[in-house]
Design a protein around this motif. Structure first.
Motif, short mmCIF file in Angstrom:
data_model
loop_
_atom_site.label_atom_id
_atom_site.label_comp_id
_atom_site.label_asym_id
_atom_site.label_seq_id
_atom_site.Cartn_x
_atom_site.Cartn_y
_atom_site.Cartn_z
N MET A 1 -16.77 1.30 -7.90
CA MET A 1 -16.09 0.60 -6.82
C MET A 1 -14.59 0.81 -6.87
O MET A 1 -13.92 1.08 -5.89
N LYS A 2 -14.04 0.70 -8.09
CA LYS A 2 -12.62 0.87 -8.30
C LYS A 2 -12.19 2.29 -7.94
O LYS A 2 -11.13 2.52 -7.35
N LYS A 3 -13.03 3.27 -8.33
CA LYS A 3 -12.72 4.66 -8.02
C LYS A 3 -12.69 4.90 -6.52
O LYS A 3 -11.85 5.66 -6.00
N LYS A 4 -13.61 4.24 -5.80
CA LYS A 4 -13.65 4.39 -4.34
C LYS A 4 -12.38 3.84 -3.70
O LYS A 4 -11.83 4.42 -2.76
N VAL A 5 -11.92 2.70 -4.20
CA VAL A 5 -10.69 2.08 -3.67
C VAL A 5 -9.50 3.01 -3.92
O VAL A 5 -8.67 3.23 -3.02
N ILE A 6 -9.41 3.53 -5.12
CA ILE A 6 -8.31 4.44 -5.47
C ILE A 6 -8.36 5.70 -4.60
O ILE A 6 -7.33 6.16 -4.08
N LEU A 7 -9.57 6.24 -4.42
CA LEU A 7 -9.74 7.44 -3.59
C LEU A 7 -9.31 7.16 -2.15
O LEU A 7 -8.63 7.99 -1.51
N THR A 8 -9.72 6.00 -1.64
CA THR A 8 -9.34 5.62 -0.27
C THR A 8 -7.83 5.52 -0.12
O THR A 8 -7.24 6.01 0.86
N ILE A 9 -7.19 4.90 -1.10
CA ILE A 9 -5.73 4.76 -1.07
C ILE A 9 -5.06 6.13 -1.09
O ILE A 9 -4.11 6.39 -0.35
N VAL A 10 -5.55 7.01 -1.94
CA VAL A 10 -4.99 8.36 -2.05
C VAL A 10 -5.12 9.11 -0.72
O VAL A 10 -4.18 9.77 -0.25
N VAL A 11 -6.31 8.99 -0.11
CA VAL A 11 -6.56 9.67 1.17
C VAL A 11 -5.62 9.14 2.25
O VAL A 11 -5.03 9.92 3.03
N VAL A 12 -5.45 7.82 2.30
CA VAL A 12 -4.56 7.20 3.29
C VAL A 12 -3.11 7.66 3.08
O VAL A 12 -2.41 8.01 4.03
N ILE A 13 -2.69 7.69 1.82
CA ILE A 13 -1.33 8.13 1.51
C ILE A 13 -1.11 9.58 1.93
O ILE A 13 -0.10 9.93 2.54
N LEU A 14 -2.09 10.44 1.63
CA LEU A 14 -2.00 11.85 2.00
C LEU A 14 -1.98 12.02 3.51
O LEU A 14 -1.26 12.89 4.04
N LEU A 15 -2.76 11.19 4.20
CA LEU A 15 -2.79 11.24 5.67
C LEU A 15 -1.43 10.86 6.24
O LEU A 15 -0.91 11.52 7.15
N ILE A 16 -0.84 9.80 5.70
CA ILE A 16 0.48 9.35 6.17
C ILE A 16 1.53 10.43 5.91
O ILE A 16 2.35 10.74 6.78
N ILE A 17 1.48 11.02 4.73
CA ILE A 17 2.44 12.08 4.39
C ILE A 17 2.27 13.27 5.34
O ILE A 17 3.26 13.85 5.82
N SER A 18 1.02 13.62 5.66
CA SER A 18 0.75 14.74 6.57
C SER A 18 1.29 14.45 7.97
O SER A 18 1.89 15.33 8.60
N ILE A 19 1.07 13.21 8.43
CA ILE A 19 1.55 12.83 9.76
C ILE A 19 3.08 12.88 9.81
O ILE A 19 3.67 13.40 10.76
N VAL A 20 3.71 12.33 8.78
CA VAL A 20 5.18 12.33 8.73
C VAL A 20 5.71 13.75 8.69
O VAL A 20 6.65 14.11 9.40
N PHE A 21 5.08 14.60 7.86
CA PHE A 21 5.50 16.00 7.74
C PHE A 21 5.38 16.71 9.08
O PHE A 21 6.30 17.41 9.51
N TRP A 22 4.24 16.54 9.74
CA TRP A 22 4.02 17.16 11.04
C TRP A 22 5.02 16.66 12.08
O TRP A 22 5.60 17.44 12.84
N SER A 23 5.25 15.35 12.09
CA SER A 23 6.14 14.73 13.08
C SER A 23 7.58 15.20 12.93
O SER A 23 8.32 15.28 13.91
N ILE A 24 7.98 15.51 11.69
CA ILE A 24 9.37 15.89 11.43
C ILE A 24 9.59 17.40 11.49
O ILE A 24 10.61 17.86 12.01
N THR A 25 8.64 18.17 11.00
CA THR A 25 8.87 19.62 10.86
C THR A 25 8.21 20.48 11.94
O THR A 25 8.71 21.56 12.24
#
Length: 283
Positions: free
Chosen positions: A1-25
């Motif tokens: 369960m803990k691993k799933k939560v961590i994985l979800t957080i990582v995926v969300v963070i990566l998604l946000i970083i990708s969106i920011v990168f795309w929006s800026i560059t």
């Protein structure tokens, strides 16, 4: 369960970083073409398939350099439009960020190079009107690049014949002096009327006379977040900020524009040129 939560957080963070990168560059320098067909009984058959390229808010200066501006112009040229209309805000705060003479000459040469057999037209944006020097500069650039400036006035658009539609230019609501009665005084409601104004909130007044209104100014929010962005308080675009609207018998189309201002980023508001194709509709 803990691993799933961590994985979800990582995926969300990566998604946000990708969106920011795309929006800026990527997004600010990716220029799209949005195609719209305008079909009406009042559009005469002689203007069937006439194309109009509408671009706005280039904001040359802070973020839009000559390289970006060249890309914008190429998008327009590749469309081979019959008519070209610019919706204002050529430079970004030209009263404060005074364009250099080499930049001015480059802009003139690029605008002049655009070919449009049925005419090239423009209206003022609020940045164009920041002070008298800026205004005179813009007037001079339009004149030298063969763009006709429409300030509360109308022109007839022909296509190798006597039939025509009206094109009406309305001054900006911000720093300008829009005069609806003056703008439409030489038109009549038996003929199709396309109007252009930098600021979309002029739409309620223009809808009394016009069939279709092109506008810009808001950049479609530039960073557009659904629901939240609808509460943005943009002067001149408080009521109509993004997309297409039906107002009485008139259609308002608000373009996202091409450039950026304040911050060099875009999200869910692609930089665009709008290509309109006129179609005669049989009764």
């Amino acid at each position: 369960m803990k691993k799933k939560v961590i994985l979800t957080i990582v995926v969300v963070i990566l998604l946000i970083i990708s969106i920011v990168f795309w929006s800026i560059t990527v997004s600010p320098i990716t220029y799209t073409v949005r195609k719209v067909t305008i079909k009406d009984e009042k559009i005469p058959s002689q203007l069937d398939d006439v194309t109009i390229a509408f671009f706005t808010d280039t904001h040359i200066g802070m973020f839009t350099d000559q390289k970006r501006f060249s890309k914008m112009i190429k998008v327009i040229e590749d469309l081979h439009p019959d008519v070209v209309i610019f919706g204002g805000d050529l430079f970004d705060h030209p009263a404060k960020n005074i364009p250099s003479h080499p930049d001015i000459n480059e802009v003139i040469n690029k605008l002049k190079h655009i070919e449009a057999p049925l005419g090239k037209f423009a209206v003022f944006g609020n940045h164009d009107l920041e002070d008298e020097t800026s205004k005179e500069l813009i007037i001079s650039i339009y004149k030298e690049s063969d763009f006709e400036l429409l300030i509360n006035t109308s022109r007839k658009l022909h296509n190798k014949g006597s039939q025509f539609i009206y094109l009406v230019g309305i001054d900006s609501m911000i720093l300008g002096n829009p005069n609806i009665e003056e703008a439409f005084q030489n038109t009549d409601d038996s003929t199709y009327i396309i109007s252009v104004c930098h600021t979309p909130d002029i739409a309620d007044e223009a809808s009394i006379y016009s069939n279709y209104l092109f506008a810009g100014h808001s950049h479609g929010g530039q960073i557009y977040i659904p629901i939240i962005s609808s509460f943005l308080n943009i002067p001149g675009a408080k009521k109509y900020m993004k997309g297409s609207y039906k107002i009485n018998d008139m259609t308002l189309d608000v373009s996202n524009g091409l450039g950026t201002t304040r911050y060099d980023a875009r999200f869910l508001s692609d930089s665009e040129v709008v290509l309109y194709t006129l179609k005669h509709k049989e009764k």
